[in-house]
Design an enzyme around this catalytic site. Structure first.
Site, PDB file in Angstrom:
ATOM      1  N   ASP A  24       0.853  -1.183   0.000  1.00 43.59           N
ATOM      2  CA  ASP A  24       0.000   0.000   0.000  1.00 43.59           C
ATOM      3  C   ASP A  24       0.890   1.233   0.000  1.00 43.59           C
ATOM      4  OD1 ASP A  24      -2.630   1.450   0.422  1.00 43.59           O
ATOM      5  OD2 ASP A  24      -1.536   2.087   2.215  1.00 43.59           O
ATOM      6  N   GLU A  47      -1.841  -1.328  -5.884  1.00 40.09           N
ATOM      7  CA  GLU A  47      -3.037  -0.705  -6.446  1.00 40.09           C
ATOM      8  C   GLU A  47      -2.734  -0.085  -7.805  1.00 40.09           C
ATOM      9  OE1 GLU A  47      -5.446   1.064  -2.700  1.00 40.09           O
ATOM     10  OE2 GLU A  47      -3.365   1.703  -2.884  1.00 40.09           O
ATOM     11  N   ASP A  50      -2.723   1.162   7.240  1.00 36.74           N
ATOM     12  CA  ASP A  50      -1.946   0.863   6.042  1.00 36.74           C
ATOM     13  C   ASP A  50      -1.688  -0.632   5.900  1.00 36.74           C
ATOM     14  OD1 ASP A  50      -1.859   3.551   5.439  1.00 36.74           O
ATOM     15  OD2 ASP A  50       0.055   3.883   6.441  1.00 36.74           O
TER      16      ASP A  50
END
Length: 417
Positions: free
Chosen positions: A183, A267, A365
Protein backbone atom coordinates in the site's frame (compact mmCIF):
# COMPACT_ATOMS: atom_id res chain seq x y z
CA UNK A 1 17.73 -8.07 -21.91
CA UNK A 2 18.06 -4.32 -22.43
CA UNK A 3 19.14 -2.24 -19.47
CA UNK A 4 20.61 1.19 -18.75
CA UNK A 5 24.00 2.27 -17.44
CA UNK A 6 24.40 5.87 -16.36
CA UNK A 7 27.75 7.59 -15.71
CA UNK A 8 28.81 11.09 -14.77
CA UNK A 9 30.87 12.85 -17.43
CA UNK A 10 34.01 14.90 -16.91
CA UNK A 11 33.95 17.23 -19.92
CA UNK A 12 36.42 19.93 -20.79
CA UNK A 13 35.32 23.45 -21.71
CA UNK A 14 35.19 22.75 -25.45
CA UNK A 15 33.15 19.57 -25.05
CA UNK A 16 30.75 21.30 -22.66
CA UNK A 17 30.17 24.03 -25.23
CA UNK A 18 29.57 21.44 -27.95
CA UNK A 19 27.04 19.58 -25.79
CA UNK A 20 25.20 22.83 -25.12
CA UNK A 21 25.16 23.53 -28.86
CA UNK A 22 23.91 20.03 -29.73
CA UNK A 23 21.17 20.35 -27.13
CA UNK A 24 20.05 23.73 -28.46
CA UNK A 25 19.95 22.43 -32.02
CA UNK A 26 17.87 19.41 -30.98
CA UNK A 27 15.51 21.70 -29.08
CA UNK A 28 15.08 23.90 -32.17
CA UNK A 29 14.42 20.85 -34.38
CA UNK A 30 11.85 19.53 -31.89
CA UNK A 31 9.98 22.82 -31.61
CA UNK A 32 10.03 23.44 -35.37
CA UNK A 33 8.80 19.93 -36.09
CA UNK A 34 6.06 20.21 -33.48
CA UNK A 35 4.90 23.58 -34.84
CA UNK A 36 4.79 22.12 -38.34
CA UNK A 37 2.68 19.17 -37.19
CA UNK A 38 0.22 21.46 -35.41
CA UNK A 39 -0.16 23.67 -38.47
CA UNK A 40 -0.88 20.63 -40.63
CA UNK A 41 -3.46 19.35 -38.14
CA UNK A 42 -5.27 22.72 -38.14
CA UNK A 43 -5.67 22.37 -41.90
CA UNK A 44 -6.91 18.80 -41.56
CA UNK A 45 -3.72 17.24 -42.96
CA UNK A 46 -1.03 15.01 -41.49
CA UNK A 47 2.73 15.28 -41.15
CA UNK A 48 4.92 12.40 -40.01
CA UNK A 49 8.56 11.41 -39.63
CA UNK A 50 9.46 10.58 -43.24
CA UNK A 51 8.70 13.95 -44.91
CA UNK A 52 10.16 15.83 -41.94
CA UNK A 53 13.48 14.01 -42.26
CA UNK A 54 13.57 14.89 -45.96
CA UNK A 55 12.88 18.54 -45.15
CA UNK A 56 15.59 18.45 -42.48
CA UNK A 57 18.15 17.53 -45.15
CA UNK A 58 17.06 20.52 -47.23
CA UNK A 59 17.10 22.79 -44.18
CA UNK A 60 20.78 21.96 -43.56
CA UNK A 61 21.66 23.50 -46.92
CA UNK A 62 19.77 26.64 -46.02
CA UNK A 63 20.86 26.88 -42.36
CA UNK A 64 24.52 25.89 -41.85
CA UNK A 65 24.20 25.90 -38.05
CA UNK A 66 22.18 22.69 -38.25
CA UNK A 67 25.26 20.87 -39.55
CA UNK A 68 27.08 21.26 -36.25
CA UNK A 69 25.12 18.39 -34.69
CA UNK A 70 25.40 14.79 -35.98
CA UNK A 71 22.72 13.91 -38.52
CA UNK A 72 21.50 10.78 -36.74
CA UNK A 73 21.08 12.76 -33.50
CA UNK A 74 18.69 15.17 -35.24
CA UNK A 75 16.90 12.27 -36.93
CA UNK A 76 16.46 10.62 -33.54
CA UNK A 77 14.92 13.84 -32.22
CA UNK A 78 12.32 13.70 -34.99
CA UNK A 79 11.71 10.02 -34.22
CA UNK A 80 11.07 10.85 -30.58
CA UNK A 81 8.73 13.64 -31.65
CA UNK A 82 6.87 11.28 -33.98
CA UNK A 83 6.38 8.75 -31.18
CA UNK A 84 5.20 11.43 -28.75
CA UNK A 85 2.67 12.78 -31.24
CA UNK A 86 1.37 9.30 -32.03
CA UNK A 87 0.94 8.49 -28.34
CA UNK A 88 -0.50 11.79 -27.11
CA UNK A 89 -1.45 13.93 -30.11
CA UNK A 90 0.34 16.96 -31.52
CA UNK A 91 -1.51 19.45 -29.33
CA UNK A 92 -0.67 17.64 -26.08
CA UNK A 93 3.05 17.35 -26.70
CA UNK A 94 4.97 20.07 -24.89
CA UNK A 95 7.37 22.61 -26.30
CA UNK A 96 10.97 22.40 -25.19
CA UNK A 97 11.53 25.68 -23.41
CA UNK A 98 15.03 27.08 -23.21
CA UNK A 99 14.49 28.03 -19.57
CA UNK A 100 12.88 24.79 -18.36
CA UNK A 101 14.12 22.00 -20.62
CA UNK A 102 17.41 20.32 -19.69
CA UNK A 103 19.62 19.67 -22.74
CA UNK A 104 19.51 16.05 -23.87
CA UNK A 105 20.34 14.23 -27.11
CA UNK A 106 20.79 10.61 -28.15
CA UNK A 107 23.28 8.78 -30.35
CA UNK A 108 21.17 5.88 -31.72
CA UNK A 109 23.95 4.06 -33.61
CA UNK A 110 25.69 1.76 -31.14
CA UNK A 111 28.20 0.58 -33.75
CA UNK A 112 29.64 4.12 -33.91
CA UNK A 113 30.30 4.23 -30.15
CA UNK A 114 33.51 2.91 -28.62
CA UNK A 115 33.90 2.43 -24.87
CA UNK A 116 37.20 1.84 -23.08
CA UNK A 117 38.13 1.49 -19.43
CA UNK A 118 41.08 3.64 -18.38
CA UNK A 119 41.50 2.44 -14.81
CA UNK A 120 39.69 1.56 -11.63
CA UNK A 121 37.71 4.82 -11.49
CA UNK A 122 37.65 6.20 -15.03
CA UNK A 123 36.56 5.21 -18.50
CA UNK A 124 36.09 6.94 -21.82
CA UNK A 125 33.74 6.74 -24.78
CA UNK A 126 34.14 7.92 -28.35
CA UNK A 127 31.01 9.70 -29.59
CA UNK A 128 30.42 11.12 -33.09
CA UNK A 129 31.69 14.73 -33.38
CA UNK A 130 32.28 14.92 -29.63
CA UNK A 131 35.31 12.67 -29.74
CA UNK A 132 36.62 10.94 -26.63
CA UNK A 133 34.72 11.90 -23.47
CA UNK A 134 35.82 10.81 -20.01
CA UNK A 135 33.35 9.51 -17.44
CA UNK A 136 33.46 8.11 -13.92
CA UNK A 137 33.48 4.30 -14.12
CA UNK A 138 31.03 3.66 -11.26
CA UNK A 139 29.79 0.25 -12.47
CA UNK A 140 30.63 -2.33 -15.17
CA UNK A 141 29.09 -1.85 -18.59
CA UNK A 142 28.01 -5.47 -18.76
CA UNK A 143 27.00 -5.82 -22.39
CA UNK A 144 26.90 -4.49 -25.93
CA UNK A 145 26.12 -0.80 -26.36
CA UNK A 146 23.00 -0.12 -28.42
CA UNK A 147 22.74 3.66 -27.98
CA UNK A 148 24.02 6.50 -25.81
CA UNK A 149 22.27 9.57 -24.40
CA UNK A 150 24.01 12.71 -23.15
CA UNK A 151 22.01 14.82 -20.71
CA UNK A 152 22.49 17.58 -18.17
CA UNK A 153 20.94 17.60 -14.72
CA UNK A 154 21.66 19.71 -11.64
CA UNK A 155 24.66 21.33 -13.32
CA UNK A 156 26.36 18.05 -14.29
CA UNK A 157 26.54 16.17 -17.58
CA UNK A 158 25.74 12.45 -17.70
CA UNK A 159 26.20 9.68 -20.26
CA UNK A 160 23.59 6.90 -20.33
CA UNK A 161 24.19 3.71 -22.33
CA UNK A 162 21.44 1.37 -23.47
CA UNK A 163 23.12 -2.01 -23.09
CA UNK A 164 22.09 -5.44 -24.35
CA UNK A 165 23.11 -8.06 -21.79
CA UNK A 166 23.00 -11.85 -21.91
CA UNK A 167 20.53 -12.01 -19.02
CA UNK A 168 17.01 -13.35 -19.45
CA UNK A 169 13.98 -13.25 -17.18
CA UNK A 170 13.77 -16.47 -15.12
CA UNK A 171 10.84 -18.74 -15.93
CA UNK A 172 10.19 -19.22 -12.22
CA UNK A 173 11.02 -17.20 -9.13
CA UNK A 174 13.50 -18.63 -6.63
CA UNK A 175 10.72 -18.56 -3.99
CA UNK A 176 7.66 -19.49 -6.06
CA UNK A 177 5.03 -19.64 -3.28
CA UNK A 178 5.56 -16.15 -1.89
CA UNK A 179 3.45 -13.03 -2.39
CA UNK A 180 3.16 -9.61 -0.80
CA UNK A 181 0.73 -6.72 -1.05
CA UNK A 182 1.92 -3.13 -0.92
CA UNK A 183 0.00 0.00 0.00
CA UNK A 184 1.42 3.39 -1.00
CA UNK A 185 0.65 6.32 1.26
CA UNK A 186 1.53 9.91 2.07
CA UNK A 187 2.47 9.40 5.74
CA UNK A 188 4.52 6.25 5.01
CA UNK A 189 5.80 5.74 1.48
CA UNK A 190 5.09 1.99 1.35
CA UNK A 191 3.56 -0.53 3.74
CA UNK A 192 3.52 -4.27 3.03
CA UNK A 193 1.03 -6.94 4.05
CA UNK A 194 3.77 -8.47 6.23
CA UNK A 195 3.51 -5.45 8.52
CA UNK A 196 6.72 -3.74 7.36
CA UNK A 197 6.88 0.03 6.96
CA UNK A 198 9.25 1.51 4.38
CA UNK A 199 9.91 5.23 4.39
CA UNK A 200 12.71 7.75 4.16
CA UNK A 201 13.15 11.50 4.51
CA UNK A 202 14.14 12.74 1.07
CA UNK A 203 14.71 16.40 1.95
CA UNK A 204 16.32 17.72 5.14
CA UNK A 205 15.09 20.71 7.13
CA UNK A 206 18.20 22.65 6.15
CA UNK A 207 17.54 22.02 2.48
CA UNK A 208 13.95 23.18 2.88
CA UNK A 209 15.17 26.42 4.46
CA UNK A 210 17.81 27.04 1.79
CA UNK A 211 15.37 26.25 -1.00
CA UNK A 212 12.78 28.66 0.41
CA UNK A 213 15.40 31.43 0.59
CA UNK A 214 16.47 30.72 -2.97
CA UNK A 215 12.85 31.00 -4.09
CA UNK A 216 12.73 34.45 -2.47
CA UNK A 217 15.94 35.43 -4.26
CA UNK A 218 14.55 34.13 -7.54
CA UNK A 219 11.49 36.37 -7.20
CA UNK A 220 13.78 39.43 -7.00
CA UNK A 221 15.93 38.59 -10.02
CA UNK A 222 15.30 39.77 -13.55
CA UNK A 223 14.34 37.24 -16.17
CA UNK A 224 17.26 36.34 -18.42
CA UNK A 225 19.88 37.76 -16.04
CA UNK A 226 23.05 36.00 -14.93
CA UNK A 227 21.98 36.17 -11.28
CA UNK A 228 18.74 34.38 -12.11
CA UNK A 229 20.67 31.55 -13.79
CA UNK A 230 22.90 31.21 -10.72
CA UNK A 231 19.91 31.01 -8.37
CA UNK A 232 18.21 28.43 -10.59
CA UNK A 233 21.40 26.37 -10.66
CA UNK A 234 21.53 26.32 -6.85
CA UNK A 235 17.88 25.31 -6.66
CA UNK A 236 18.45 22.54 -9.19
CA UNK A 237 21.38 21.19 -7.17
CA UNK A 238 19.20 20.87 -4.07
CA UNK A 239 16.35 19.20 -5.92
CA UNK A 240 18.81 16.95 -7.73
CA UNK A 241 19.99 15.53 -4.40
CA UNK A 242 16.38 15.03 -3.31
CA UNK A 243 15.58 13.21 -6.56
CA UNK A 244 18.64 10.98 -6.17
CA UNK A 245 17.60 9.96 -2.66
CA UNK A 246 14.09 9.16 -3.86
CA UNK A 247 15.43 7.08 -6.75
CA UNK A 248 17.79 5.22 -4.41
CA UNK A 249 14.95 4.44 -1.98
CA UNK A 250 12.66 3.16 -4.75
CA UNK A 251 15.37 0.99 -6.31
CA UNK A 252 16.42 -0.49 -2.95
CA UNK A 253 12.85 -1.28 -1.90
CA UNK A 254 11.98 -2.73 -5.31
CA UNK A 255 14.99 -5.04 -5.22
CA UNK A 256 14.10 -6.28 -1.72
CA UNK A 257 10.47 -6.97 -2.56
CA UNK A 258 11.12 -8.72 -5.87
CA UNK A 259 13.97 -10.82 -4.46
CA UNK A 260 11.78 -12.17 -1.64
CA UNK A 261 8.42 -12.52 -3.40
CA UNK A 262 7.22 -14.23 -6.56
CA UNK A 263 4.17 -11.94 -6.73
CA UNK A 264 4.00 -8.28 -5.76
CA UNK A 265 0.52 -6.76 -5.66
CA UNK A 266 -0.17 -3.03 -5.65
CA UNK A 267 -3.04 -0.71 -6.45
CA UNK A 268 -3.59 0.46 -10.02
CA UNK A 269 -3.27 4.16 -9.23
CA UNK A 270 -3.31 6.84 -11.92
CA UNK A 271 -0.80 9.15 -10.27
CA UNK A 272 -0.98 11.75 -13.02
CA UNK A 273 -4.74 12.08 -12.63
CA UNK A 274 -4.58 12.02 -8.84
CA UNK A 275 -2.08 14.88 -8.74
CA UNK A 276 -3.94 17.09 -11.21
CA UNK A 277 -4.50 20.67 -10.07
CA UNK A 278 -7.79 21.51 -8.36
CA UNK A 279 -7.67 25.18 -9.40
CA UNK A 280 -9.81 24.45 -12.46
CA UNK A 281 -10.64 27.26 -14.89
CA UNK A 282 -11.93 30.80 -14.43
CA UNK A 283 -15.41 29.70 -15.37
CA UNK A 284 -15.40 26.70 -13.01
CA UNK A 285 -12.87 26.99 -10.20
CA UNK A 286 -12.10 23.97 -8.05
CA UNK A 287 -12.82 23.50 -4.36
CA UNK A 288 -10.33 23.16 -1.51
CA UNK A 289 -7.48 24.13 -3.79
CA UNK A 290 -4.88 24.55 -1.04
CA UNK A 291 -5.71 21.16 0.52
CA UNK A 292 -5.51 19.46 -2.87
CA UNK A 293 -2.21 21.16 -3.57
CA UNK A 294 -0.79 19.84 -0.31
CA UNK A 295 -1.99 16.31 -1.12
CA UNK A 296 -0.46 16.50 -4.60
CA UNK A 297 2.90 17.51 -3.16
CA UNK A 298 2.79 14.68 -0.61
CA UNK A 299 2.01 12.09 -3.31
CA UNK A 300 4.76 13.35 -5.60
CA UNK A 301 7.25 13.56 -2.72
CA UNK A 302 6.77 9.85 -1.89
CA UNK A 303 7.44 8.85 -5.50
CA UNK A 304 4.48 6.53 -6.08
CA UNK A 305 4.97 6.24 -9.83
CA UNK A 306 8.75 5.95 -9.58
CA UNK A 307 8.37 3.05 -7.14
CA UNK A 308 6.03 1.30 -9.56
CA UNK A 309 8.55 1.71 -12.38
CA UNK A 310 11.35 0.44 -10.14
CA UNK A 311 9.31 -2.66 -9.30
CA UNK A 312 8.63 -3.36 -12.98
CA UNK A 313 12.33 -3.04 -13.75
CA UNK A 314 13.53 -5.20 -10.85
CA UNK A 315 10.93 -7.89 -11.64
CA UNK A 316 12.68 -8.61 -14.94
CA UNK A 317 15.70 -10.03 -13.11
CA UNK A 318 13.87 -12.24 -10.60
CA UNK A 319 10.83 -13.43 -12.53
CA UNK A 320 8.46 -11.69 -10.14
CA UNK A 321 4.91 -11.01 -11.33
CA UNK A 322 3.70 -7.45 -10.79
CA UNK A 323 -0.07 -7.48 -10.29
CA UNK A 324 -2.27 -4.37 -10.17
CA UNK A 325 -5.71 -4.41 -8.57
CA UNK A 326 -8.52 -1.86 -8.39
CA UNK A 327 -7.97 0.43 -5.38
CA UNK A 328 -11.64 0.92 -4.43
CA UNK A 329 -12.36 0.49 -0.70
CA UNK A 330 -8.98 -1.09 0.09
CA UNK A 331 -8.44 1.37 2.94
CA UNK A 332 -11.99 0.91 4.34
CA UNK A 333 -12.63 -2.82 3.99
CA UNK A 334 -11.80 -5.10 6.91
CA UNK A 335 -9.18 -7.62 5.87
CA UNK A 336 -10.55 -10.10 8.44
CA UNK A 337 -14.29 -10.16 7.66
CA UNK A 338 -14.66 -8.06 4.48
CA UNK A 339 -17.00 -5.44 5.94
CA UNK A 340 -16.48 -2.02 4.28
CA UNK A 341 -17.61 1.32 5.62
CA UNK A 342 -16.13 4.78 5.98
CA UNK A 343 -16.37 4.54 9.78
CA UNK A 344 -13.84 1.71 9.91
CA UNK A 345 -11.07 4.24 9.34
CA UNK A 346 -10.97 6.04 12.70
CA UNK A 347 -7.85 8.05 11.84
CA UNK A 348 -5.00 8.13 9.38
CA UNK A 349 -3.29 5.17 11.05
CA UNK A 350 -6.04 3.44 13.06
CA UNK A 351 -8.43 0.87 11.60
CA UNK A 352 -11.20 -0.66 13.71
CA UNK A 353 -13.86 -2.85 12.09
CA UNK A 354 -17.39 -1.75 12.99
CA UNK A 355 -19.04 -5.01 11.96
CA UNK A 356 -21.00 -6.74 14.69
CA UNK A 357 -18.93 -9.49 16.23
CA UNK A 358 -15.65 -8.55 14.51
CA UNK A 359 -13.89 -5.56 16.07
CA UNK A 360 -10.66 -6.25 14.16
CA UNK A 361 -7.94 -3.70 15.00
CA UNK A 362 -4.88 -3.04 12.88
CA UNK A 363 -2.77 -0.28 11.43
CA UNK A 364 -4.77 1.19 8.57
CA UNK A 365 -1.95 0.86 6.04
CA UNK A 366 -1.23 -2.76 6.97
CA UNK A 367 -4.95 -3.57 6.68
CA UNK A 368 -5.05 -1.91 3.24
CA UNK A 369 -1.97 -3.86 2.11
CA UNK A 370 -3.61 -7.14 3.15
CA UNK A 371 -6.77 -6.20 1.24
CA UNK A 372 -4.62 -5.49 -1.81
CA UNK A 373 -2.98 -8.90 -1.51
CA UNK A 374 -6.37 -10.62 -1.18
CA UNK A 375 -7.68 -8.75 -4.21
CA UNK A 376 -4.97 -10.33 -6.35
CA UNK A 377 -6.75 -13.66 -6.00
CA UNK A 378 -10.13 -12.01 -6.64
CA UNK A 379 -9.25 -8.81 -8.44
CA UNK A 380 -11.90 -6.22 -9.13
CA UNK A 381 -12.55 -4.96 -12.64
CA UNK A 382 -9.69 -2.96 -14.11
CA UNK A 383 -12.18 -0.61 -15.78
CA UNK A 384 -13.44 0.72 -12.46
CA UNK A 385 -16.88 1.93 -11.46
CA UNK A 386 -16.13 5.56 -10.64
CA UNK A 387 -16.71 8.58 -12.79
CA UNK A 388 -13.80 10.26 -14.52
CA UNK A 389 -13.86 13.19 -12.13
CA UNK A 390 -13.85 11.17 -8.91
CA UNK A 391 -10.72 9.74 -7.34
CA UNK A 392 -10.72 5.99 -6.74
CA UNK A 393 -9.15 6.68 -3.32
CA UNK A 394 -12.04 8.92 -2.21
CA UNK A 395 -13.56 8.13 1.18
CA UNK A 396 -17.03 6.70 1.48
CA UNK A 397 -19.65 9.26 2.62
CA UNK A 398 -20.98 7.09 5.46
CA UNK A 399 -21.78 3.57 6.66
CA UNK A 400 -22.55 1.03 3.97
CA UNK A 401 -23.19 -2.64 3.74
CA UNK A 402 -20.28 -4.97 3.19
CA UNK A 403 -19.03 -4.63 -0.35
CA UNK A 404 -18.88 -8.05 -2.01
CA UNK A 405 -15.67 -9.11 -3.70
CA UNK A 406 -16.03 -9.28 -7.45
CA UNK A 407 -15.09 -12.29 -9.59
CA UNK A 408 -11.43 -12.90 -10.24
CA UNK A 409 -9.54 -11.89 -13.36
CA UNK A 410 -6.26 -13.44 -14.54
CA UNK A 411 -3.10 -12.07 -13.03
CA UNK A 412 -1.16 -9.69 -15.27
CA UNK A 413 2.56 -10.25 -15.11
CA UNK A 414 5.66 -9.10 -16.94
CA UNK A 415 6.12 -10.27 -20.54
CA UNK A 416 8.33 -13.26 -21.12
CA UNK A 417 11.17 -13.01 -23.67
Amino acid sequence: MLTGRKYRLALDAEQTEMCEEFGNICRAVWNTGLDQRRQYRRRGAWMNYVPQVAELADAKKEHPWLRAAPSHVLQQTLKDLDKACRDHGAFRVRWRSKARWSPSFRFPAGNLITVERLGRKWGRAKLPKLGWVTFRWSRPLGGEVRSATVSRRSGHWYLSFLVSTQETTPEQHAMPNTAVGMDRGVAVAATTSDGDFHDRQFVTEGEKTRYRRLQQQLARTKKGSANRRKVLARMNRIMGRVSDRRADFCAHLANRLTARNAVVVLEDLKTKNMTASASGTRQKPGKQVSQKRGLNRAILDKGWHRLELALANAARYTGTELVKVHPAYTSQRCSACGFATGENRESQSAFVCKAVGCGYRQNADVNAARNILKAAGAAVSACGDFGATRSVKQELPGPREAVPVRPAIPLVGIPRP
